[in-house]
Design an enzyme around this catalytic site. Structure first.
Site, short mmCIF file in Angstrom:
data_model
loop_
_atom_site.label_atom_id
_atom_site.label_comp_id
_atom_site.label_asym_id
_atom_site.label_seq_id
_atom_site.Cartn_x
_atom_site.Cartn_y
_atom_site.Cartn_z
N ARG A 97 0.87 -1.18 0.00
CA ARG A 97 0.00 0.00 0.00
C ARG A 97 0.90 1.23 0.00
O ARG A 97 1.49 1.57 1.03
CB ARG A 97 -0.86 -0.05 1.26
CG ARG A 97 -2.03 0.91 1.28
CD ARG A 97 -2.68 0.93 2.66
NE ARG A 97 -1.82 1.63 3.61
CZ ARG A 97 -1.98 1.63 4.93
NH1 ARG A 97 -2.96 0.94 5.48
NH2 ARG A 97 -1.15 2.29 5.72
N HIS A 115 -4.07 4.24 4.31
CA HIS A 115 -5.31 3.46 4.37
C HIS A 115 -6.43 4.21 3.67
O HIS A 115 -7.08 3.68 2.78
CB HIS A 115 -5.72 3.14 5.80
CG HIS A 115 -7.06 2.51 5.85
ND1 HIS A 115 -7.32 1.31 5.22
CD2 HIS A 115 -8.26 2.91 6.36
CE1 HIS A 115 -8.59 1.01 5.36
NE2 HIS A 115 -9.18 1.96 6.03
N TYR A 139 2.95 5.07 12.11
CA TYR A 139 3.21 3.64 12.36
C TYR A 139 4.08 2.96 11.31
O TYR A 139 4.58 1.88 11.53
CB TYR A 139 1.88 2.88 12.49
CG TYR A 139 0.94 3.07 11.30
CD1 TYR A 139 1.13 2.34 10.13
CD2 TYR A 139 -0.12 3.97 11.34
CE1 TYR A 139 0.28 2.51 9.04
CE2 TYR A 139 -0.98 4.14 10.26
CZ TYR A 139 -0.78 3.41 9.11
OH TYR A 139 -1.60 3.58 8.05
C1 LIG Z 1 -16.02 -5.84 9.80
C2 LIG Z 1 -15.18 -4.61 9.78
N1 LIG Z 1 -14.33 -4.38 10.78
C3 LIG Z 1 -13.56 -3.27 10.81
C4 LIG Z 1 -13.63 -2.35 9.79
C5 LIG Z 1 -12.77 -1.10 9.79
N2 LIG Z 1 -11.76 -1.19 8.72
C6 LIG Z 1 -11.95 -0.62 7.52
S1 LIG Z 1 -10.71 -0.96 6.47
C7 LIG Z 1 -9.88 -1.89 7.59
C8 LIG Z 1 -8.57 -2.56 7.24
C9 LIG Z 1 -8.70 -3.48 6.07
O1 LIG Z 1 -7.48 -4.06 5.78
P1 LIG Z 1 -7.30 -5.04 4.53
O2 LIG Z 1 -8.37 -6.07 4.56
O3 LIG Z 1 -5.92 -5.52 4.52
O4 LIG Z 1 -7.61 -4.13 3.27
P2 LIG Z 1 -6.80 -2.86 2.77
O5 LIG Z 1 -7.38 -1.66 3.44
O6 LIG Z 1 -5.38 -3.08 3.10
O7 LIG Z 1 -7.05 -2.83 1.31
C10 LIG Z 1 -10.57 -1.90 8.79
C11 LIG Z 1 -10.12 -2.57 10.01
C12 LIG Z 1 -14.55 -2.61 8.76
N3 LIG Z 1 -14.71 -1.74 7.75
N4 LIG Z 1 -15.30 -3.74 8.77
#
Ligand SMILES: Cc1ncc(C[n+]2csc(CCOP(=O)(O)OP(=O)(O)O)c2C)c(N)n1
Ligand SMILES: Cc1ncc(C[n+]2csc(CCOP(=O)(O)OP(=O)(O)O)c2C)c(N)n1
Ligand SMILES: [Mg+2]
Ligand SMILES: [Mg+2]
Lengths: 349, 324, 324, 349
Positions: free
Chosen positions: D249, D253, D262
């Protein structure tokens, strides 16, 4: 993952090259527990048929898995997190048989797990115990305790999201835990074949970064071997292990179930030939340590033992209306306090 | 006309609908050869094959989530969750997904999904099997909530549910599954959502209930009749949509009301009924609307359920108090 | 005395409690170096280390389930669920497990677990981030439900929650996280559960709310004061336990009541409040108790939230109608 | 699982022995989409900084994964089930850029996915799309359609129970689906290292009975290879595949996030050297198919294209109060109808 671990084969002989950890006296002890389990199940099923016992899931056919895994633990420091089919494992671990029986009879106070007995209550919500078991193991490590958690799950339950989350978290936290998956080929009427396309549930461990092993779950010596290895690993701080114990549900899902609706009688017949108790008896007979007489004596002794526990459980005080409110809150909300008063008033009035 | 139990009515509805609409399929735990733990799907896999009556892995979230996807693909899934209490494992796929999917896609997709689940106390079940958690789903809008209380409605409401383009949670009162037969015609008919049924008419009080509690209210009405009290019994049939009109007009007629449900009292759907009556017909009420529910503790051991659940005695007491 | 926002009050409570009780630990998504998506745990991993402030995998059911297990091992876990809407993923571990575990073990085990979760609208969040689903948990007894509305209570109630041997769901109003500072003493103090706060006293009407809706009610009270209407504003603080006594006495004083909450109207906790008032003080009411909630549809796109959520206008309108 | 599949290395050369399926013209097409994605992200981030755009999660650094996977699909029959970081995959699949942009701007009717575009809406609830994707694939098979579903998930989301349940069910039903796991090393601030102890997420596939492959997710040729193979497999009725696409990434985020809290700057620097776009440009330059001039021209063209879409989205009608009630029920409950009337009355009055 290595091949399916096997020591004592269905015909009562030791597999070529096997180096069992279990010595003969210990194997006699294991046999005792397996027979106790089978006898208890038989008796409870009979009682249920007479309307004297509630819904019950026997461990029949799985005694080697249940007993062999529990014997790898030290009840003074280790913990058992059951699903619901491992009754005799919890009894081996120190939970008095009359207490777990009292739970099935719907007793309240007499069914309380005694302090010091390191066993969690039976879990009806499939797989919900696994994240809890991971947390428990993790917490024991954080508290500096030299303890290992043995957590049970069925192959059916291993399809639940909780299974995945629990194992992954256990891997990340390197928690001292053994996930003991009893693959008894059935989740109620649902065949193992349509529960997962994987050829072994033990493969799943690699996805969480720890070892997975498959074992002949009807072979108490092999189960004990892999369980001891996993417990040692956990105790040394090396993290979790997943054990797939391949066995067969020889009776039924529970006392309300009738497998003739869905089970192939041939499959059942084949499974009976792999009975976990008979093979131990054959083996010990070969060693001159077992015969019909000893079997009769031990059967009588265990039957008596079980009967004492059953009678204690039956005799234990029945629940009272106020038990509806027992053990929910340490500090109950005012409304709950009022509801309790209402119920008791209503019953007096 | 044929007489059927609720189990038979449901089985009949499923069979007929699968016969007439090849998109309809069933999925869930043990719905195949076993015919479901209560036999509601008995004989259907033999008739329609294992592609349309599917024993799934033991994983509620995927049963519900996959049903959503199956609907998007053009199937009409009827999922069975073995007990309503186990919808908790798939909770995030119900309201937050089935209930929101149409909105999320700005109307492009809809979820023609029915989730069936037995529930309710009185049959000495283990933990979770009795939990009456219907009110929770009212707080995740987008889902219709259907609570049949008798064989005729069970068939008619189930057919309505399966055909509704909106997702439906269909809760079955397991205590009444085989408790009696009633006339259930062969062939299709529907009972519309949002139309409460006046199952008994009276003058002094209106008892409001749904699902198995309707049967309890009918018994209470019998008992009360002995004391010269005549009670209307109103069966809401569906919580979403709620038939506010019939509710209010029936309660206004008697001026007094007792609501009965198996769920714990606090924040049960009885609260919604009471609050609605407060808002709509406050000035027609001769006494405060009362509620009788289970107590605000988790469902206890089966040995205690008779104390825990609303009893005939508690309903009758509440009526007497309301009539004072 | 130090002035703190809600975020700072929570951070301060956590830091002090971790300092004084080595069993207290935090776990959840991004609670470590990031300090949580709202920075409520900022600086804590630096101070207490990664064994006591743990970034967990993205898996809510295991965060909650593991917290239960950690508590059995003698730890005192404070779990953060990133948004209350995502408790849905771990729903089966909350009421059905945390709430029932003591009962299941016949009193042998208790679950001293706190689950913290921000929620609420008004900050233009994506889906699920705003969902106000507190009422759902009332239907799974065994869990206490805490809804602070200001910095002082946030600290005092959080300390009470962490120390309570019963499991607690602690819902934080994200809209108010940094909306203002108030006096929050250093050092430990607790605000007891089940004691509603009269945050403003009036004569004509009682506004009942919790969490961020208290702030809305205070604004409404200001507005109404301009019209000569004086309003009591009651902050329930905790839904379980519910302070029935203060609720009833405050509403009885004014004879009129409007309940305001962010959750959808139907089966929201407002229904319970209304039903309770019906049962307890029907004869003291001069007008029907009214409710103002969000509408009975899923939380819409952020661009629409001002229409969806209870607005100052809708609260004031409801009061005017109730006063007629 | 084989090793991590690689074709086009970070330095713009082809890996020894690699046999790429992608031909040069097609690679130019891939480059176009990757640049379009990068340019769109850059522009949207700028707009967000000016307060003109909502929360947005860019795909920067992951363009090879996003584009390479989408290009393996046939938009006229296959389906995309996104999480939220695969915007350009859905646009490639036929979802007009102005429509998905309008969604981010909180538009309602203008954000509707057009009929015929086989894309599900963005999913905020992590991993919830996966059981749905399995159901979709399963249903397409039951309906006799010759379609494949490509479902996206992050490595973070792969810890959710839904991941497990969805993959297991896909294995059992042999559904035509590809699970495309983008391992971008981060779930918000949580490092991949503390998300799972497994060394490869692709290992998990064995636990569900289908193949798992790991691929260099910054290598569009390799991603395309494994995606095409997985799609072909699914189309032939051989069932699912899990692809772990190892990427990084490169931005953050989302637009509310500041990774400097971090992220180790060294790790970030290292990742930049593996930029998925630059390596394609280098390779094509070597072949004489790319130079500064072409880059400038294409950049201008794509910027104009993106701008048109952005302007269309901005110009599209804003939501109206009644949109609160739009698209919830086909047959709304009476109370909801009344609430709508109330809202509109209240705003008129
Ligand atoms: C069920 C749920 N828990 C927590 C969140 C909050 N949240 C949004 S994005 C994220 C991280 C996602 O990481 P990843 O699956 O690796 O996808 P990336 O953002 O790296 O593409 C979190 C914890 C959410 N949207 N849905
Ligand atoms: C979450 C949940 N879903 C469904 C059930 C109903 N149920 C009880 S036992 C069982 C089958 C369990 O099979 P398995 O995990 O293989 O264990 P076994 O009974 O074979 O020991 C099911 C589906 C349940 N108790 N919990
Ligand atoms: Mg099994
Ligand atoms: Mg990621």
């Amino acid at each position: 993952m290595q091949e399916r671990h096997s020591v004592l084969q269905a015909d009562g002989t030791i597999a070529a090259g096997a180096q069992p950890r279990m010595e003969e006296e210990f194997l006699l002890e294991a046999l005792r527990w397996m027979m106790k389990s089978r006898l208890y199940d038989t008796r409870v099923i009979a009682l249920q048929r007479q309307g004297q016992f509630g819904v019950f899931s026997p461990g029949m056919g799985q005694e080697a898995s249940i007993v062999g895994s529990a014997m790898a633990l030290d009840p003074t420091r280790d913990w058992i997190v059951p699903q619901y089919r491992e009754l005799m494992a919890t009894v081996h671990h120190g939970l008095p048989l009359e207490i777990i029986t009292a739970q099935y009879l719907g007793k309240i106070a007499p069914a309380r797990i005694p302090d010091g007995v390191r066993v969690l209550p039976t879990q009806v919500s499939i797989a919900a115990q696994l994240p809890q078991a991971t947390g428990l193991a993790w917490g024991l490590r954080l508290r500096g305790e030299d303890a290992v958690v043995m957590a049970y799950i069925g192959e059916g339950g291993s399809s639940e999201g909780d299974f995945h989350e629990a194992l992954n978290l256990a891997g990340v936290t390197k928690s001292p835990i053994v996930f003991f998956l009893q693959n008894n080929q059935w989740a109620i009427s649902t065949s193992r074949r349509v529960q997962s396309a994987t050829t072994s549930f033990a493969f799943r461990a690699a996805g969480y970064g720890f070892p997975g092993v498959q074992v002949d779950g009807n072979d108490v010596m092999a189960v004990y071997d892999v369980a001891v290895a996993a417990v040692e690993r956990a105790r040394k701080g090396e993290g979790p292990t997943l054990i797939e114990s391949v066995t067969y549900r020889m009776s039924f899902h529970n006392t309300t179930d009738n497998p003739s609706r869905y089970e192939d009688p041939k499959e059942h017949e084949e499974a009976r030939k792999r009975d976990p108790i008979e093979r131990v008896q054959k083996y010990l007979t070969g060693l001159g340590l077992w015969d019909k007489k000893r079997e009769t004596e031990l059967t009588e002794e265990l039957t008596r033992e079980n009967e004492v526990a059953l009678q204690m459980a039956f005799a234990a005080p029945a629940p009272t209306p106020e038990d509806v409110f027992a053990n929910v809150y340490e500090h109950p909300p005012e409304r709950v306090v009022q509801q309790k008063a209402e119920l008791l008033d209503g019953r007096r009035g | 006309m044929p007489q059927r139990t609720i189990v038979e009515a449901i089985n009949n509805a499923l069979a007929e609908e699968m016969e007439s609409d090849p998109r309809v399929m069933l999925l869930g735990l043990d719905v195949g050869k076993l015919g479901g733990v209560f036999r509601t799907t008995s004989g259907l896999v033999e008739r329609f094959g294992a592609e349309r009556v599917v024993d799934t892995p033991l994983a509620e979230a995927s049963i519900i989530g996959a049903s959503l996807g199956l609907a998007l693909a053009g199937m009409v899934p009827v999922a069975e969750i073995q007990f309503l209490g186990f919808t908790a494992q798939g909770f995030h796929q119900i309201g937050p997904q089935l209930g929101k999917f149409r909105q999320r896609s700005r109307g492009r997709y809809n979820c023609q999904v029915t989730i069936r689940a037995p529930f309710g106390g009185g049959i000495r079940s283990p933990e979770f099997h009795s939990d009456a958690i219907e009110a929770q789903f009212v707080q995740t809008p987008g889902i219709k909530i259907v609570m049949p209380s008798n064989p005729y409605d069970a068939k008619g409401l189930l057919l309505e549910a399966i055909r509704d383009p909106d997702p439906v949670l269909f809760c079955e009162p397991d205590r009444l599954y085989r408790s009696g037969r009633a006339e259930v015609p062969d062939g299709p008919y529907t009972v519309p959502f949002g139309k409460a049924a006046v199952v008994r008419e009276g003058q002094h009080i209106t008892l409001v209930a749904w699902s198995a509690a309707v049967e309890l209210c009918l018994r209470a009405a019998d008992k009360l009749a002995e004391e010269g009290v005549s009670a209307t019994v109103l069966d809401l049939r569906t919580l979403v949509p709620l038939d506010i009109e019939t509710l209010c007009s029936q309660v206004a007629k008697t001026g007094r009301c007792v609501i009965v449900h198996e769920a714990p009292l606090s924040a049960g759907f009885g609260a919604e009924v009471s609050a609605t009556l407060m808002e709509q017909i406050f000035y027609d009420l001769d006494a405060p609307v009362a509620r009788v529910g289970a107590f605000d503790v988790p469902f206890p051991a089966a040995s205690l359920e008779d104390y825990y659940l609303p009893s005939l005695q508690r309903v009758v007491d509440a009526v007497r108090k309301t009539l004072q």
